[in-house]
Motif scaffolding. Structure first.
Motif, PDB file in Angstrom:
ATOM      1  N   THR A  34      53.237  37.857  31.087  1.00 22.29           N
ATOM      2  CA  THR A  34      53.322  38.309  32.500  1.00 22.29           C
ATOM      3  C   THR A  34      52.259  40.278  31.994  1.00 22.29           C
ATOM      4  OG1 THR A  34      54.955  37.423  33.383  1.00 22.29           O
ATOM      5  CG2 THR A  34      54.815  40.124  33.762  1.00 22.29           C
ATOM      6  N   ARG A  35      51.118  40.920  32.459  1.00 20.85           N
ATOM      7  CA  ARG A  35      50.759  41.352  32.799  1.00 20.85           C
ATOM      8  C   ARG A  35      51.296  42.415  33.585  1.00 20.85           C
ATOM      9  NH1 ARG A  35      45.396  38.527  31.525  1.00 20.85           N
ATOM     10  NH2 ARG A  35      45.423  37.437  29.128  1.00 20.85           N
ATOM     11  N   ARG A  36      51.515  43.496  33.216  1.00 24.02           N
ATOM     12  CA  ARG A  36      51.741  44.760  34.408  1.00 24.02           C
ATOM     13  C   ARG A  36      50.961  45.806  34.121  1.00 24.02           C
ATOM     14  NH1 ARG A  36      54.722  49.351  35.001  1.00 24.02           N
ATOM     15  NH2 ARG A  36      56.080  49.550  36.127  1.00 24.02           N
ATOM     16  N   HIS A  37      50.388  46.235  35.068  1.00 27.16           N
ATOM     17  CA  HIS A  37      49.062  47.249  35.663  1.00 27.16           C
ATOM     18  C   HIS A  37      49.755  48.003  36.839  1.00 27.16           C
ATOM     19  CE1 HIS A  37      46.717  43.672  33.793  1.00 27.16           C
ATOM     20  NE2 HIS A  37      47.395  42.940  34.151  1.00 27.16           N
ATOM     21  N   ALA A  38      49.419  49.353  36.035  1.00 30.94           N
ATOM     22  CA  ALA A  38      49.696  50.667  36.927  1.00 30.94           C
ATOM     23  C   ALA A  38      48.909  50.410  37.906  1.00 30.94           C
ATOM     24  CB  ALA A  38      50.012  51.577  36.058  1.00 30.94           C
ATOM     25  N   LEU A  39      49.401  50.731  39.156  1.00 34.86           N
ATOM     26  CA  LEU A  39      48.431  50.678  40.312  1.00 34.86           C
ATOM     27  C   LEU A  39      47.457  52.500  40.209  1.00 34.86           C
ATOM     28  CD1 LEU A  39      49.662  48.482  43.209  1.00 34.86           C
ATOM     29  CD2 LEU A  39      47.952  48.439  41.038  1.00 34.86           C
ATOM     30  N   HIS A  40      48.106  53.217  40.020  1.00 39.15           N
ATOM     31  CA  HIS A  40      47.187  54.335  39.682  1.00 39.15           C
ATOM     32  C   HIS A  40      45.895  54.648  39.427  1.00 39.15           C
ATOM     33  CE1 HIS A  40      46.962  59.086  39.417  1.00 39.15           C
ATOM     34  NE2 HIS A  40      46.674  58.301  38.892  1.00 39.15           N
ATOM     35  N   ALA A  41      44.698  54.999  40.313  1.00 41.97           N
ATOM     36  CA  ALA A  41      43.872  55.244  40.268  1.00 41.97           C
ATOM     37  C   ALA A  41      42.827  54.171  39.839  1.00 41.97           C
ATOM     38  CB  ALA A  41      43.288  56.294  38.485  1.00 41.97           C
ATOM     39  N   CYS A  42      43.682  53.421  40.272  1.00 38.61           N
ATOM     40  CA  CYS A  42      43.102  51.335  40.413  1.00 38.61           C
ATOM     41  C   CYS A  42      41.311  51.736  41.767  1.00 38.61           C
ATOM     42  CB  CYS A  42      43.259  50.571  40.034  1.00 38.61           C
ATOM     43  SG  CYS A  42      44.518  50.071  41.933  1.00 38.61           S
ATOM     44  N   THR A  43      40.568  50.566  41.438  1.00 32.31           N
ATOM     45  CA  THR A  43      40.013  50.759  42.362  1.00 32.31           C
ATOM     46  C   THR A  43      40.066  49.513  42.305  1.00 32.31           C
ATOM     47  OG1 THR A  43      38.285  51.744  41.707  1.00 32.31           O
ATOM     48  CG2 THR A  43      37.155  50.240  42.924  1.00 32.31           C
ATOM     49  N   ALA A  44      40.080  48.779  43.939  1.00 32.37           N
ATOM     50  CA  ALA A  44      39.954  47.446  44.982  1.00 32.37           C
ATOM     51  C   ALA A  44      38.823  47.019  45.928  1.00 32.37           C
ATOM     52  CB  ALA A  44      41.139  47.344  45.019  1.00 32.37           C
ATOM     53  N   HIS A  45      38.244  45.852  45.079  1.00 29.06           N
ATOM     54  CA  HIS A  45      37.251  44.758  45.981  1.00 29.06           C
ATOM     55  C   HIS A  45      37.429  43.892  45.787  1.00 29.06           C
ATOM     56  CE1 HIS A  45      34.305  44.647  42.579  1.00 29.06           C
ATOM     57  NE2 HIS A  45      34.226  43.541  42.999  1.00 29.06           N
ATOM     58  N   VAL A  46      36.878  43.252  47.318  1.00 25.03           N
ATOM     59  CA  VAL A  46      36.896  41.136  47.820  1.00 25.03           C
ATOM     60  C   VAL A  46      35.694  41.356  47.889  1.00 25.03           C
ATOM     61  CG1 VAL A  46      39.443  41.672  48.875  1.00 25.03           C
ATOM     62  CG2 VAL A  46      36.799  41.631  49.898  1.00 25.03           C
ATOM     63  N   ALA A  47      35.515  39.574  46.974  1.00 23.16           N
ATOM     64  CA  ALA A  47      33.482  39.023  47.470  1.00 23.16           C
ATOM     65  C   ALA A  47      34.324  37.619  47.156  1.00 23.16           C
ATOM     66  CB  ALA A  47      33.212  39.739  46.110  1.00 23.16           C
ATOM     67  N   ASP A  48      33.001  36.990  47.864  1.00 27.36           N
ATOM     68  CA  ASP A  48      32.557  35.376  47.857  1.00 27.36           C
ATOM     69  C   ASP A  48      32.290  35.175  46.093  1.00 27.36           C
ATOM     70  OD1 ASP A  48      33.509  35.291  50.033  1.00 27.36           O
ATOM     71  OD2 ASP A  48      31.803  35.404  50.936  1.00 27.36           O
ATOM     72  N   GLY A  49      33.456  34.477  45.888  1.00 26.26           N
ATOM     73  CA  GLY A  49      32.951  33.672  44.703  1.00 26.26           C
ATOM     74  C   GLY A  49      33.135  32.240  44.561  1.00 26.26           C
ATOM     75  N   CYS A  50      32.369  31.890  43.021  1.00 26.28           N
ATOM     76  CA  CYS A  50      32.248  30.046  43.002  1.00 26.28           C
ATOM     77  C   CYS A  50      33.580  30.018  41.371  1.00 26.28           C
ATOM     78  CB  CYS A  50      31.583  29.441  42.442  1.00 26.28           C
ATOM     79  SG  CYS A  50      30.138  29.872  44.127  1.00 26.28           S
ATOM     80  N   PHE A  51      34.570  28.817  41.607  1.00 27.45           N
ATOM     81  CA  PHE A  51      35.528  28.765  40.429  1.00 27.45           C
ATOM     82  C   PHE A  51      34.911  27.509  40.264  1.00 27.45           C
ATOM     83  CE2 PHE A  51      38.751  27.268  39.053  1.00 27.45           C
ATOM     84  CZ  PHE A  51      39.963  28.108  38.092  1.00 27.45           C
ATOM     85  N   ILE A  52      34.641  27.354  38.685  1.00 28.08           N
ATOM     86  CA  ILE A  52      34.451  27.098  38.383  1.00 28.08           C
ATOM     87  C   ILE A  52      35.560  25.866  37.661  1.00 28.08           C
ATOM     88  CG2 ILE A  52      33.130  25.591  36.357  1.00 28.08           C
ATOM     89  CD1 ILE A  52      31.314  28.768  35.566  1.00 28.08           C
ATOM     90  N   GLN A  53      35.387  24.410  38.286  1.00 34.74           N
ATOM     91  CA  GLN A  53      37.079  23.856  37.881  1.00 34.74           C
ATOM     92  C   GLN A  53      35.941  22.950  36.705  1.00 34.74           C
ATOM     93  OE1 GLN A  53      37.337  23.199  42.090  1.00 34.74           O
ATOM     94  NE2 GLN A  53      39.625  22.793  41.623  1.00 34.74           N
ATOM     95  N   ARG A  54      35.939  21.470  36.699  1.00 28.42           N
ATOM     96  CA  ARG A  54      36.008  20.409  35.658  1.00 28.42           C
ATOM     97  C   ARG A  54      34.818  19.786  36.000  1.00 28.42           C
ATOM     98  NH1 ARG A  54      40.651  16.562  37.155  1.00 28.42           N
ATOM     99  NH2 ARG A  54      42.769  18.046  35.235  1.00 28.42           N
ATOM    100  N   VAL A  55      33.617  19.755  34.721  1.00 24.94           N
ATOM    101  CA  VAL A  55      32.742  19.066  34.806  1.00 24.94           C
ATOM    102  C   VAL A  55      31.146  19.769  35.994  1.00 24.94           C
ATOM    103  CG1 VAL A  55      31.113  17.080  34.753  1.00 24.94           C
ATOM    104  CG2 VAL A  55      33.211  17.068  34.488  1.00 24.94           C
TER     105      VAL A  55
END
Length: 206
Positions: A34-55
């Motif tokens: 588990t990784r816990r991250h404080a959200l103070h001063a964070c920046t968030a953005h969304v985008a389209d991407g490609c996830f590499i699966q197998r081969v």
């Protein structure tokens, strides 16, 4: 006798779990870390991407990136790749893989909406509050429930932006439905009902 054709099994990456607090984000990876991250001063953005699966099979995903300037910290969260279309090699979008946390689409939507709204409950619609309650830590889920109860009572009295006296039960109906499938939303519902009942008692005494 000709062999029967069998389509290859769809690779379904293990899911991560996210839990949102009022000021922090906890991401539990499939291996239990588990990784816990404080959200103070964070920046968030969304985008389209490609996830590499197998081969080198690439599938389209939605990507949420949360970063912190000066801290060298970054969290990448993506929608389920097996639900995305296969991406041709010639498509020029960013690639994500090993360090990305894969979550269910509803979880991704709730988290993205919350972070892009700047982490402000007042900026969330009723639908977004219900989504958020489903991924919230217990104490934060209780706070969300109280906010929903206040909003329901405000709309019922005609004091909100939508004047006309809406039924509080109608406002809370989406949370009631979500509570049937999510223990976190159920905690928000308990808090909402308790807050509404407390207001009703105070009004009777006044």
């Amino acid at each position: 006798m000709a062999a029967l054709y069998r389509a290859p099994a769809v690779f379904r990456p293990a899911r991560a779990d996210v839990q949102v607090e009022a000021d922090a984000l906890a991401v539990t990876l499939p291996d239990g870390r588990t990784r816990r991250h404080a959200l103070h001063a964070c920046t968030a953005h969304v985008a389209d991407g490609c996830f590499i699966q197998r081969v080198e099979l690439r599938r389209f995903v939605r990507v949420l990136v949360v970063s912190w300037d000066g801290r060298g910290e970054r969290v990448v969260i993506v929608t389920p790749p097996e639900l995305g279309a296969v991406a041709p090699r010639v498509v020029g979008v960013s690639e994500v893989g090993g360090d990305a946390a894969v979550v269910e689409t509803r979880t991704w939507d709730a988290l993205a909406n919350w972070l892009l709204a700047g982490g402000r409950l007042a900026a969330c619609s009723v639908h977004e509050l219900v989504q958020l309650a489903s991924i919230a830590a217990p104490s934060f889920a209780a706070l969300i429930g109280e906010v929903m109860a206040r909003r329901a009572l405000e709309l019922a009295s005609g004091g909100g932006p939508l004047r006309g006296g809406l039924d509080p039960d109608a406002v809370l109906a989406p949370l009631v439905e979500a509570a049937r499938h999510s223990s976190r939303a159920a905690e928000a519902l308990v808090a909402a009902l308790a807050h509404a009942a407390g207001v009703a008692r105070r009004r009777r005494r006044a």
